[in-house]
Design a protein around this motif. Structure first.
Motif, PDB file in Angstrom:
ATOM      1  N   ILE A  53       4.016  -1.734   8.358  1.00  0.00           N
ATOM      2  CA  ILE A  53       2.605  -1.984   8.081  1.00  0.00           C
ATOM      3  C   ILE A  53       2.100  -0.405   7.886  1.00  0.00           C
ATOM      4  CG2 ILE A  53       0.143  -2.286   9.111  1.00  0.00           C
ATOM      5  CD1 ILE A  53       1.538  -4.630   8.280  1.00  0.00           C
ATOM      6  N   THR A  68       3.423 -11.196   6.057  1.00  0.00           N
ATOM      7  CA  THR A  68       3.062 -11.917   7.615  1.00  0.00           C
ATOM      8  C   THR A  68       4.185 -12.176   8.305  1.00  0.00           C
ATOM      9  OG1 THR A  68       1.335 -12.925   6.208  1.00  0.00           O
ATOM     10  CG2 THR A  68       1.552 -13.583   8.555  1.00  0.00           C
ATOM     11  N   GLN A  96      -4.926  -8.649   6.749  1.00  0.00           N
ATOM     12  CA  GLN A  96      -4.115  -8.023   6.013  1.00  0.00           C
ATOM     13  C   GLN A  96      -4.365  -7.702   4.569  1.00  0.00           C
ATOM     14  OE1 GLN A  96      -0.647  -9.826   4.889  1.00  0.00           O
ATOM     15  NE2 GLN A  96      -1.497 -11.732   4.534  1.00  0.00           N
TER      16      GLN A  96
END
Lengths: 292, 428, 278
Positions: free
Chosen positions: A176, A108, C264
């Motif tokens: 990512i 994150t 996520q």
């Protein structure tokens, strides 16, 4: 042996898949782009009647100091940013793909710079790298460095500052993509490699890297294009300065289009940019094909 | 997977239905016989004179409604010109923020030539102190000034009192100004006081050079800038002023610098008067007592010679309500509008004795006579004169200014660069 | 055995140190942002940095809602972002399937068209596009931004890349079973591409949420504007009120972070676990 009818049917099915996206894309992006391409050969200020220019817009570029500086800077920026971002995002993704505690937190956190509004982070970044009172230089002073870099205010450091900022901002984004790619690697491959008694580096080199080649290709193409198109970062961090040290092609396009209202000339620069991207992408395609 | 998709879909439906109301056109239906004019401008929230101007005009003309269209200050001219591109009739009244932009609007045929209307409506151009000549293109006028700002020196009285130095007077040569700035510099660290402050704009330093009236900034040779750059660079080197590079990279706003008692003098445009009064009133500053002095001038040039910035109103060529739009322009730029603007502490384009009185009488304006006198201007030179290539020239001037001020190029080399590149632009 | 475990421990420690350093580099600016948002404007740029303000000004967070209509802006942005993201996901994965798994005439040419436009900076065709949109009557509507963002070539490119990595045999087998292409897309490809879809969701969400120049150009009416324009309004009108600017930035950041956090975990369940093995 498929009949002709079945063949046509198949084609129609394929087109029906593409249509929803393509119609929107064609109307709102492709048509204006075709118009913009045509503009490179025209004189237009966005209001008065359009006039034919032929190659004059391109010829003018040969003797255009702004354009020449921008071309050089864009190439330097791309050559610096692409490999650095690629390596650091891959590195980060591999680290985060290990079964370690708190990886959600780290994941994150590394995505933060990308999601944050550029306006805000650029202001913060400029403060931290402030040449005379920023914490980075303060730290360098205390470590005993005499000649600390001038960062965004120094002709020789401004581009490095922009590159560092870009890597910092976009690393998470490509991380990512790499993570998603890493998830796609069949774990059996690693198990097999483990049985062969390989070390971490060998597994990385002979399993991870080849398995990620499609992802790497994607990342490389997107990064290259993004770097060639850089504008907002430069605008927020150095405004193209000092002087023309970080003036990039899109910045020049913006100036030509919206300060001089010389849309033809702006389009001509865009065509050069486009050709550059095309060449680099084709080389990457070639390389990619050879690898596979 | 299906569950996820369903959740996403349901969520999105909820979202869209909740917010669908937002898209509906809520345009006010104009009642019969009512004209609505759209006025393109910037920064509604922080500009004090739009509201009173519109109120006063609507009171006089009950069947006209003025709608404001805020295009933001940062990219105002770009946004305005894009909105007007390709013949859009939705904007009627246009605010003209700077000269390169005005030049483009005229060249691109987006503004109405006001000559006929000025004649038929009997607008007295002599009231504007010559500013209308400065924005005439081939003796045609496409906008009428409503604000006419000029540069002055703001000083912090408390800082001067503490140092026991007399306030800057209204007749300073550059040498005297330089000496005063150096005298006022003191302290280190948190107690550091800078003698002067230059904002990062090119105008704040470079344009000292044009005040003797011998050169223009669009002339193609820039050797006359050398002494001024040297003065400022030396001040920077000696810590008399803050470092340009630091200010630039931290995007430091000039107001903040003046508010916190760390500079003695600052050269800035008169638009800062209204803001300064307002911010002191709201208690957002540390500075309490301030004064104004006339701009420094070259030897042999009368005091009160300074830089000017004109803000004008024009009528869009594509507007379908040009007569009504011009009537509004006439009101805002005329004596009535000038009075309203002056009451907010902003300098209107019509600058008679009465207007100066109004500004000086505004609560919060310095009460001493010298500060009032500072508002009397002898001659102004435009920050950027009207020129066909003003936009391109400005780009180069800004770049080289940046390079010189960050010590990335010597003054001499910078001047050579300006000469080369701008002559090339002029030769096109 | 003993040696190896020590070695693993060292490696893990190094790993953590590296990660913590990275995290610090990533996070510090944000810590600064939050800390600045709780300060008076004049204290924002003091040095050395006071990381935890001694007198936190929570008022900044109240003030931003009244100085500009931030609530409306957030509502507008949320609406635009959700619609654009959905459209983007649906149409891109649809088109990408055809590009990756179907044979048809002009496939490579069309795809090249997509890829080529990715390389075109928006500033180049911004003016023609604007004139066109306005002639459709789309200026000052949210539809303009939706059309502008929803059919990006990027989405198609990204989805195609992922579909390419799915073995063709999977589709072939389904076809032999008599499944239509639409069902293959819906029942095989879509579930497989969960990581790619979440990736695209995040990217589209972030891009639309943070888009600045598009809304600036198309949405000039106050009730239509988005958060980023709101931020910019703050900066241009209250240019020295850093505390407020930073407070508004923090508020603008929150929705994106929430979306990221909630999506996520889909990255973790990868292609492999989702379908290939089963």
């Amino acid at each position: 042996m498929p009949s002709k009818q079945a063949h046509i049917r198949k084609q129609l099915v394929a087109y029906s898949f593409i249509a929803p996206n393509f119609i929107g894309f064609a109307v709102f992006t492709l048509v204006p782009i075709v118009f913009a391409v045509a503009l490179a050969f025209l004189y237009w200020d966005g209001s008065n009647p359009i006039e034919w220019a032929g190659l004059a817009n391109f010829r003018d570029l040969l003797d255009d100091d702004q354009f020449k500086a921008a071309l050089k800077n864009t190439i330097v920026y791309t050559a610096g940013t692409v490999p650095l971002t690629l390596i650091s995002s891959l590195f980060l993704a591999v680290l985060l793909n290990q079964g370690i505690k708190g990886r959600n937190f780290f994941r994150t956190v590394s995505f933060f710079p990308y999601v944050a509004s550029l306006v805000a982070v650029a202001a913060v970044w400029n403060m931290i790298f402030n040449p005379s009172k920023g914490p980075v230089n303060m730290l360098l002073y205390t470590l005993g460095f005499e000649n600390v870099p001038g960062w965004a205010a120094d002709k020789d450091w401004a581009m490095i500052t922009i590159i560092l900022f870009s890597v910092w901002k976009y690393m998470g984004y490509y991380m990512i993509i790499y993570l998603a790619g890493l998830q796609g690697i069949n774990p059996e491959l690693y198990e097999a490699a483990n049985l062969d008694g390989t070390n971490a580096w060998q597994r990385f080199r002979y399993v991870t890297v080849p398995q990620l080649s499609a992802t790497t290709f994607f990342v490389m193409v997107m990064l290259t294009i993004q770097c060639f198109k850089v504008y907002d970062i430069v605008y927020m961090v150095t405004q193209g300065g000092p002087g023309t040290a970080t003036l990039v092609l899109v910045y020049d396009i913006y100036n030509k289009a919206f300060i001089s209202w010389n849309l033809g000339s702006a389009s001509a620069v865009a065509m050069v940019l486009f050709a550059l991207v095309l060449i680099v992408t084709l080389i990457q395609f070639r390389g990619n094909r050879k690898l596979q | 997977m299906k569950k996820v998709l369903t959740i996403v879909l349901v969520l999105s439906l909820v979202f869209t239905s909740v917010f669908a109301a937002g898209t509906k056109e809520t345009a006010a239906q104009a009642s019969a016989g009512e004209t609505t004019l759209k006025w393109a401008l910037w920064d509604i929230a922080s500009t004090t004179y739009y509201e009173p101007l519109i109120k006063a005009y609507e009171a006089k003309n009950p069947n006209v409604k003025i709608e404001m269209l805020d295009l933001g200050s940062a990219d105002f001219m770009t946004m305005l010109q894009t909105q007007l591109s390709g013949g859009d009739s939705s904007i009627d009244v246009v605010t003209i923020k700077d000269i390169p932009g005005y030049n483009n609007l005229v060249k691109r045929n987006l503004l109405l030539n006001l000559n006929d209307k000025i004649k038929s409506e009997g607008v007295d151009l002599s009231l504007y102190g010559g500013t209308t000549d400065q924005i005439s293109v081939d003796s045609k006028l496409y906008g009428i000034p409503f604000r006419s700002d000029f540069w002055i020196v703001y000083y912090n009285k408390d800082v001067f009192d503490k140092a026991g130095v007399a306030y800057p007077d209204n007749d300073m040569t550059f040498a005297e100004y330089d000496a005063l700035a150096r005298k006022m510099t003191s302290g280190v660290g948190a107690n550091k006081v800078y003698g002067a402050h230059y904002h990062t704009w090119r105008s704040a330093v470079q344009l000292f050079g044009i005040l003797d009236g011998k050169n223009t900034i669009v002339g193609g040779t820039y050797d006359f800038l050398k002494p001024y750059y040297q003065m400022v660079l030396n001040q920077q080197k000696d810590g008399v002023v803050q470092d340009y590079a630091t200010l630039k990279t931290s995007s430091t706003h000039y107001s903040g610098v003046f508010y916190n008692n760390s500079v003695a003098m600052m050269n800035m445009g008169s638009w800062f008067i209204a803001t300064l009064i307002d911010q002191i009133d709201q208690g957002k500053t540390e500075v309490k007592n301030w004064g104004l002095a006339k701009y420094p001038h070259a030897e042999g040039i009368p005091a009160g010679t300074t830089l000017g910035t004109i803000t004008s109103l024009g009528v869009s060529n594509a507007s379908k309500k040009q007569d009504a739009a011009f009537d509004f322009v006439k009101f805002v730029t005329g004596p009535e509008g000038a009075e309203i603007i002056a009451k907010t502490g902003t300098i209107p384009a019509i600058k008679n004795a009465q207007v100066v009185e109004i500004i000086a009488a505004k609560p919060g304006f310095p009460t001493d006579q010298a500060s009032r006198d500072a508002l009397q201007v002898a001659k102004t030179y435009l920050e950027m004169p009207l020129h066909e290539r003003a936009g391109e020239i400005e780009v180069v001037l800004n770049q080289v200014h940046d390079e010189i001020m960050t010590n990335n190029i010597s003054v001499d080399a910078g001047i050579v660069k300006m000469n080369d590149q701008i002559q090339k632009i002029l030769a096109k | 055995m003993q040696v190896q475990s020590i070695q693993t421990k060292t490696i893990t420690t190094i790993l953590y140190i590296l990660l913590i350093l990275c995290a610090l580099a990533m996070l510090l600016p944000f810590v600064w942002m939050v800390s600045a948002s709780l300060k008076l404007d004049k204290d924002v740029f003091t040095f050395p940095i006071e990381w935890i303000p001694s007198n936190p000004r929570w008022e900044n967070y109240l003030e931003i809602w009244t100085t500009i209509p931030l609530g409306t802006f957030i509502k507008n942005t949320a609406k635009l972002t959700v619609i654009v993201t959905l459209l983007q996901l649906l149409t891109s994965s649809f088109a990408a399937y055809a590009f990756a798994k179907l044979e048809f005439k002009g496939r490579d040419l069309l795809f090249l068209g997509y890829v080529a436009t990715i390389a075109m900076p928006w500033q180049v065709y911004m003016v023609p596009q604007f004139i066109m949109m306005r002639s459709f009557g789309l200026n000052n509507t949210h539809l303009s931004i939706i059309f502008l963002q929803a059919f990006s070539a990027f989405g198609v490119f990204l989805m195609k890349q992922f579909y390419m990595s799915v073995p063709d045999e999977l589709c072939e087998a389904a076809r032999i079973d008599g499944m239509s292409e639409y069902r293959i897309w819906a029942q095989i490809m879509l579930p497989l591409s969960k990581p790619a879809l979440s990736t695209l969701t995040i990217f589209t969400f972030v891009n639309t949420w943070n888009d600045f120049l598009g809304p600036l150009l198309y949405l000039t009416r106050m009730e239509l504007k988005t958060v980023q324009i709101g931020l910019r309004m703050f900066i241009s009108q209250y240019s020295s009120e850093y505390g407020l600017i930073m407070a508004a930035s923090v508020v603008a950041l929150i929705p994106v972070v929430i979306v990221f956090l909630s999506l996520q975990k889909f990255f973790v369940q990868g292609v492999a676990t989702a379908g290939l093995k089963g």
